[in-house]
Design a protein around this motif. Structure first.
Motif, PDB file in Angstrom:
ATOM      1  N   GLY A  51       7.496 -11.577  -4.069  1.00  0.00           N
ATOM      2  CA  GLY A  51       8.723 -12.178  -4.568  1.00  0.00           C
ATOM      3  C   GLY A  51       8.676 -12.581  -6.022  1.00  0.00           C
ATOM      4  N   ASP A  52       7.485 -12.570  -6.653  1.00  0.00           N
ATOM      5  CA  ASP A  52       7.390 -12.937  -8.066  1.00  0.00           C
ATOM      6  C   ASP A  52       8.274 -12.030  -8.923  1.00  0.00           C
ATOM      7  OD1 ASP A  52       5.666 -15.033  -7.770  1.00  0.00           O
ATOM      8  OD2 ASP A  52       3.862 -13.952  -8.398  1.00  0.00           O
ATOM      9  N   GLY A  66      12.868  -7.083 -11.804  1.00  0.00           N
ATOM     10  CA  GLY A  66      12.858  -6.972 -10.349  1.00  0.00           C
ATOM     11  C   GLY A  66      11.904  -7.976  -9.734  1.00  0.00           C
ATOM     12  N   GLY A  67      11.537  -7.721  -8.491  1.00  0.00           N
ATOM     13  CA  GLY A  67      10.660  -8.624  -7.772  1.00  0.00           C
ATOM     14  C   GLY A  67       9.593  -7.870  -7.011  1.00  0.00           C
ATOM     15  N   VAL A  68       8.436  -8.502  -6.821  1.00  0.00           N
ATOM     16  CA  VAL A  68       7.316  -7.890  -6.112  1.00  0.00           C
ATOM     17  C   VAL A  68       7.646  -7.766  -4.631  1.00  0.00           C
ATOM     18  CG1 VAL A  68       4.885  -8.115  -5.472  1.00  0.00           C
ATOM     19  CG2 VAL A  68       5.643  -8.799  -7.758  1.00  0.00           C
ATOM     20  N   VAL A  78      -5.680  -5.447  -8.129  1.00  0.00           N
ATOM     21  CA  VAL A  78      -4.502  -5.714  -7.305  1.00  0.00           C
ATOM     22  C   VAL A  78      -3.419  -4.730  -7.716  1.00  0.00           C
ATOM     23  CG1 VAL A  78      -2.719  -7.358  -6.648  1.00  0.00           C
ATOM     24  CG2 VAL A  78      -5.041  -8.164  -7.078  1.00  0.00           C
ATOM     25  N   ALA A  79      -2.887  -3.983  -6.757  1.00  0.00           N
ATOM     26  CA  ALA A  79      -1.776  -3.071  -7.022  1.00  0.00           C
ATOM     27  C   ALA A  79      -0.487  -3.717  -6.527  1.00  0.00           C
ATOM     28  CB  ALA A  79      -1.995  -1.733  -6.324  1.00  0.00           C
ATOM     29  N   LEU A  80       0.531  -3.688  -7.350  1.00  0.00           N
ATOM     30  CA  LEU A  80       1.812  -4.265  -6.949  1.00  0.00           C
ATOM     31  C   LEU A  80       2.907  -3.221  -7.049  1.00  0.00           C
ATOM     32  CD1 LEU A  80       3.944  -5.018  -9.528  1.00  0.00           C
ATOM     33  CD2 LEU A  80       2.063  -6.566 -10.055  1.00  0.00           C
ATOM     34  N   ILE A  81       3.874  -3.340  -6.149  1.00  0.00           N
ATOM     35  CA  ILE A  81       5.076  -2.507  -6.160  1.00  0.00           C
ATOM     36  C   ILE A  81       6.269  -3.443  -6.261  1.00  0.00           C
ATOM     37  CG2 ILE A  81       6.478  -0.823  -4.934  1.00  0.00           C
ATOM     38  CD1 ILE A  81       3.948   0.128  -3.531  1.00  0.00           C
ATOM     39  N   ALA A  82       7.106  -3.222  -7.260  1.00  0.00           N
ATOM     40  CA  ALA A  82       8.298  -4.046  -7.469  1.00  0.00           C
ATOM     41  C   ALA A  82       9.524  -3.148  -7.541  1.00  0.00           C
ATOM     42  CB  ALA A  82       8.168  -4.862  -8.752  1.00  0.00           C
ATOM     43  N   TYR A  83      10.643  -3.663  -7.046  1.00  0.00           N
ATOM     44  CA  TYR A  83      11.924  -2.948  -7.085  1.00  0.00           C
ATOM     45  C   TYR A  83      12.937  -3.801  -7.832  1.00  0.00           C
ATOM     46  CZ  TYR A  83      10.141  -0.022  -3.252  1.00  0.00           C
ATOM     47  OH  TYR A  83       9.402   0.833  -2.474  1.00  0.00           O
ATOM     48  N   ASP A  84      13.896  -3.134  -8.492  1.00  0.00           N
ATOM     49  CA  ASP A  84      15.000  -3.904  -9.047  1.00  0.00           C
ATOM     50  C   ASP A  84      15.999  -4.225  -7.943  1.00  0.00           C
ATOM     51  OD1 ASP A  84      16.698  -1.694  -8.696  1.00  0.00           O
ATOM     52  OD2 ASP A  84      16.751  -1.158 -10.813  1.00  0.00           O
ATOM     53  N   ARG A  85      17.118  -4.858  -8.283  1.00  0.00           N
ATOM     54  CA  ARG A  85      18.045  -5.344  -7.255  1.00  0.00           C
ATOM     55  C   ARG A  85      18.734  -4.228  -6.482  1.00  0.00           C
ATOM     56  NH1 ARG A  85      21.899 -10.243  -8.631  1.00  0.00           N
ATOM     57  NH2 ARG A  85      21.824 -10.342  -6.348  1.00  0.00           N
ATOM     58  N   GLY A  86      18.557  -2.985  -6.920  1.00  0.00           N
ATOM     59  CA  GLY A  86      19.085  -1.867  -6.151  1.00  0.00           C
ATOM     60  C   GLY A  86      18.501  -1.795  -4.751  1.00  0.00           C
TER      61      GLY A  86
END
Length: 299
Positions: A51-52, A66-68, A78-86
């Motif tokens: 959520g960060d 976007g958010g994590v 650490v691998a992170l995947i984030a999306y925008d509000r779409g």
């Protein structure tokens, strides 16, 4: 290029990054690998949580917010995947009846999700969409505005269409690799619009040069919308040119934008729609890979 997570600048611990978006996706996706050993030295208090907020920016401003959505931890990184509000367009299933123009329906969807609406460039004409089980907000938007329109988030706002920005010129010397295809497999050089429920033609359109060069490829449609002639004209399809090419990294190249090339030897001349983009940074090398598409009438 600067990557921020919950307000912390992460460039010093960034091992790998990619930012991608295609016309068929509702959301832009950011993938990053952070080196935790380096984080111990640079940021003793570095924290990562689902959520960060994530922001990627360059000198022109933010190009991703976007958010994590996912974190994957190993002893080294650490691998992170984030999306925008779409992401909310595909994660929310809506129900009911949506009616009006494409712009009207986009406004109705945005209101249901409490997302601000930005610019909407959608085809005219009235339509009614009755949802069925498992229809997402993105499914409804895609039906409302058509397959060729870009659906994307611009900051916090839902937008449709590619905008009016001038095409970005790409010199042949910039291209690091290229693949291109020219095809008439989807060509339509004669289109007829029929009165709904009958075989009575109301309007037709044709590409005489393509008919002479390739023979007839005809389609017939029942009337939908207000103008039979406009519908017939819109059904015509010429030669389809597609390409995938890689250039030095350039965050100003966005999905839904346009690129101009003059490379006849690759079959790439004119202005192309950018239907997909991936910005990639790894081992000090920053590249941008583009999916391009253009139609041309006649031979």
């Amino acid at each position: 290029m600067n990557l921020y997570l919950a307000g912390q600048r992460l460039n010093e611990v960034l091992g790998e990054l990619s930012l991608s978006k295609s016309r068929g996706d509702a959301a832009a996706v950011l993938y990053a690998v952070l080196l935790t050993a380096a984080a111990d030295a640079y940021f003793p208090s570095l924290t990562l949580a689902l959520g960060d907020a994530v922001t990627l920016s360059d000198d022109s401003g933010a190009c991703f917010t976007g958010g994590v959505q996912e974190l994957r931890r190993t002893p080294e990184s650490v691998a992170l995947i984030a999306y925008d509000r779409g992401i909310y367009l595909t994660r929310n299933e809506l129900y009911g009846v949506f009616s009006g123009s494409g712009a009207d329906i986009a406004a109705q969807v945005a209101a249901r999700l409490d997302i601000p609406l930005g610019r909407v460039d959608a085809p005219a004409g009235f339509q009614t969409i009755v949802t069925s089980a498992r229809d997402t907000a993105y499914d409804i938007l895609r039906l409302a505005v058509g397959e060729e329109q870009e659906i994307f988030m611009e900051g916090e706002r839902l937008c449709v269409g590619g905008g009016d920005a001038s095409p970005v010129s790409l010199a042949k010397e910039q291209v690091l690799s290229v693949e291109s295809v020219g095809s008439i497999r989807a060509m339509v050089n004669k289109a007829v619009v029929l009165k709904r429920g009958t075989a009575t033609p109301l309007a037709q359109a044709q590409d005489a040069a393509a008919l002479a060069a390739y023979g007839q490829f005809q389609t017939a449609w029942a009337l939908s919308g207000d103008s039979p002639q406009a519908q017939a004209n819109a059904a015509l399809r010429g030669i389809a040119y597609t390409a995938r090419l890689t250039v030095p990294g350039n965050l100003t190249l966005r999905c839904g934008g346009r690129a101009a090339l003059d490379a006849a030897e690759w079959g790439l001349e004119g202005t192309f729609s950018i239907t997909g983009v991936e910005h990639r940074w790894k081992a000090g090398l920053f590249t941008t890979t583009l999916a391009l598409e253009r139609e041309s009438g006649g031979a």
